[in-house]
Design a protein around this motif. Sequence first.
Motif, PDB file in Angstrom:
ATOM      1  N   UNK A 124      83.692 -23.688 -98.930  1.00  0.00           N
ATOM      2  CA  UNK A 124      82.876 -22.640 -99.563  1.00  0.00           C
ATOM      3  C   UNK A 124      82.310 -23.116-100.896  1.00  0.00           C
ATOM      4  N   UNK A 125      83.117 -23.845-101.664  1.00  0.00           N
ATOM      5  CA  UNK A 125      82.625 -24.371-102.947  1.00  0.00           C
ATOM      6  C   UNK A 125      81.518 -25.392-102.725  1.00  0.00           C
ATOM      7  N   UNK A 126      81.651 -26.220-101.663  1.00  0.00           N
ATOM      8  CA  UNK A 126      80.614 -27.205-101.356  1.00  0.00           C
ATOM      9  C   UNK A 126      79.300 -26.512-101.008  1.00  0.00           C
ATOM     10  N   UNK A 127      79.381 -25.365-100.310  1.00  0.00           N
ATOM     11  CA  UNK A 127      78.174 -24.607 -99.974  1.00  0.00           C
ATOM     12  C   UNK A 127      77.484 -24.077-101.228  1.00  0.00           C
ATOM     13  N   UNK A 128      78.274 -23.641-102.206  1.00  0.00           N
ATOM     14  CA  UNK A 128      77.710 -23.130-103.460  1.00  0.00           C
ATOM     15  C   UNK A 128      77.099 -24.266-104.266  1.00  0.00           C
ATOM     16  N   UNK A 129      77.815 -25.381-104.345  1.00  0.00           N
ATOM     17  CA  UNK A 129      77.360 -26.508-105.164  1.00  0.00           C
ATOM     18  C   UNK A 129      76.233 -27.308-104.510  1.00  0.00           C
ATOM     19  N   UNK A 130      76.173 -27.304-103.190  1.00  0.00           N
ATOM     20  CA  UNK A 130      75.180 -28.106-102.471  1.00  0.00           C
ATOM     21  C   UNK A 130      74.484 -27.243-101.418  1.00  0.00           C
ATOM     22  N   UNK A 131      73.358 -26.642-101.764  1.00  0.00           N
ATOM     23  CA  UNK A 131      72.667 -25.787-100.789  1.00  0.00           C
ATOM     24  C   UNK A 131      72.299 -26.534 -99.495  1.00  0.00           C
ATOM     25  N   UNK A 132      71.988 -27.826 -99.604  1.00  0.00           N
ATOM     26  CA  UNK A 132      71.649 -28.585 -98.387  1.00  0.00           C
ATOM     27  C   UNK A 132      72.869 -28.705 -97.471  1.00  0.00           C
ATOM     28  N   UNK A 134      75.178 -26.380 -97.227  1.00  0.00           N
ATOM     29  CA  UNK A 134      75.292 -25.057 -96.616  1.00  0.00           C
ATOM     30  C   UNK A 134      74.303 -24.916 -95.465  1.00  0.00           C
ATOM     31  N   UNK A 135      73.080 -25.412 -95.646  1.00  0.00           N
ATOM     32  CA  UNK A 135      72.079 -25.336 -94.588  1.00  0.00           C
ATOM     33  C   UNK A 135      72.495 -26.166 -93.371  1.00  0.00           C
ATOM     34  N   UNK A 136      73.030 -27.341 -93.622  1.00  0.00           N
ATOM     35  CA  UNK A 136      73.489 -28.201 -92.530  1.00  0.00           C
ATOM     36  C   UNK A 136      74.643 -27.519 -91.772  1.00  0.00           C
ATOM     37  N   UNK A 137      75.562 -26.897 -92.501  1.00  0.00           N
ATOM     38  CA  UNK A 137      76.674 -26.180 -91.865  1.00  0.00           C
ATOM     39  C   UNK A 137      76.144 -25.021 -91.011  1.00  0.00           C
ATOM     40  N   UNK A 138      75.146 -24.294 -91.540  1.00  0.00           N
ATOM     41  CA  UNK A 138      74.570 -23.171 -90.808  1.00  0.00           C
ATOM     42  C   UNK A 138      73.898 -23.657 -89.527  1.00  0.00           C
ATOM     43  N   UNK A 139      73.159 -24.775 -89.629  1.00  0.00           N
ATOM     44  CA  UNK A 139      72.482 -25.330 -88.456  1.00  0.00           C
ATOM     45  C   UNK A 139      73.494 -25.805 -87.413  1.00  0.00           C
ATOM     46  N   UNK A 140      74.567 -26.441 -87.859  1.00  0.00           N
ATOM     47  CA  UNK A 140      75.592 -26.899 -86.919  1.00  0.00           C
ATOM     48  C   UNK A 140      76.246 -25.724 -86.208  1.00  0.00           C
ATOM     49  N   UNK A 141      76.506 -24.655 -86.936  1.00  0.00           N
ATOM     50  CA  UNK A 141      77.111 -23.468 -86.324  1.00  0.00           C
ATOM     51  C   UNK A 141      76.145 -22.844 -85.320  1.00  0.00           C
ATOM     52  N   UNK A 142      74.871 -22.792 -85.676  1.00  0.00           N
ATOM     53  CA  UNK A 142      73.859 -22.240 -84.773  1.00  0.00           C
ATOM     54  C   UNK A 142      73.734 -23.092 -83.507  1.00  0.00           C
ATOM     55  N   UNK A 143      73.711 -24.409 -83.672  1.00  0.00           N
ATOM     56  CA  UNK A 143      73.635 -25.316 -82.524  1.00  0.00           C
ATOM     57  C   UNK A 143      74.845 -25.152 -81.609  1.00  0.00           C
ATOM     58  N   UNK A 144      76.005 -25.009 -82.204  1.00  0.00           N
ATOM     59  CA  UNK A 144      77.221 -24.836 -81.407  1.00  0.00           C
ATOM     60  C   UNK A 144      77.145 -23.542 -80.602  1.00  0.00           C
ATOM     61  N   UNK A 145      76.676 -22.458 -81.242  1.00  0.00           N
ATOM     62  CA  UNK A 145      76.556 -21.179 -80.555  1.00  0.00           C
ATOM     63  C   UNK A 145      75.549 -21.280 -79.412  1.00  0.00           C
TER      64      UNK A 145
END
Length: 177
Positions: A124-132, A134-145
């Motif tokens: 969670x801290x990495x998402x706050x400190x590094x928006x890119x 967070x975006x990569x994590x969101x894309x990976x979660x979307x791809x998995x779904x």
Amino acid sequence: MSFQNLRVNSQFYILHKDGTPYVEVGAIAGVSNPVPDGTQPVMFGQPMKMVVDITVKVGEQTVTFQKIPAGADIADANFPGGGNMVISGSRESMNSEVAAMRNRSAEILRSIDHHRAIVDACGKMMEILNPEFAERQRQEAENKALREEISELKAMMAELLKPAERPSTNNSKKQQV
């Protein structure tokens, strides 16, 4: 009993710590006389460290442990040919070593939930400190779904096509008769 006082045919315990730990019990075949350890410099006024070589018969194999502290009753040793181990002529000392190893591992197992929480919090801290990030994590979660949905659709299609295949198989059998 210290290594220098061990006698031939006394039991000797070898705790192998690499991989899955296990203990071997052997019989002492010989103990050398104590000699000064020439590898360590001696400070003025300090007694010289004495060492012994211990030969042990374990099963059909005879093994020699070299430069073992003469006055100790348990010691770390390197197996001739590699391996992390603890050796002792004292069952009580070996019991204490095994109990300590078990307690260390039990403590680590008790701390797993704590470390999982740290990993989650760091994510969670990495998402706050590094928006890119967070975006990569969101894309990976979307791809998995999406992959999971596609797998479900494939399974449903396969189920729908099964009944359609059965009558055509029956019709071909009727035509052959």
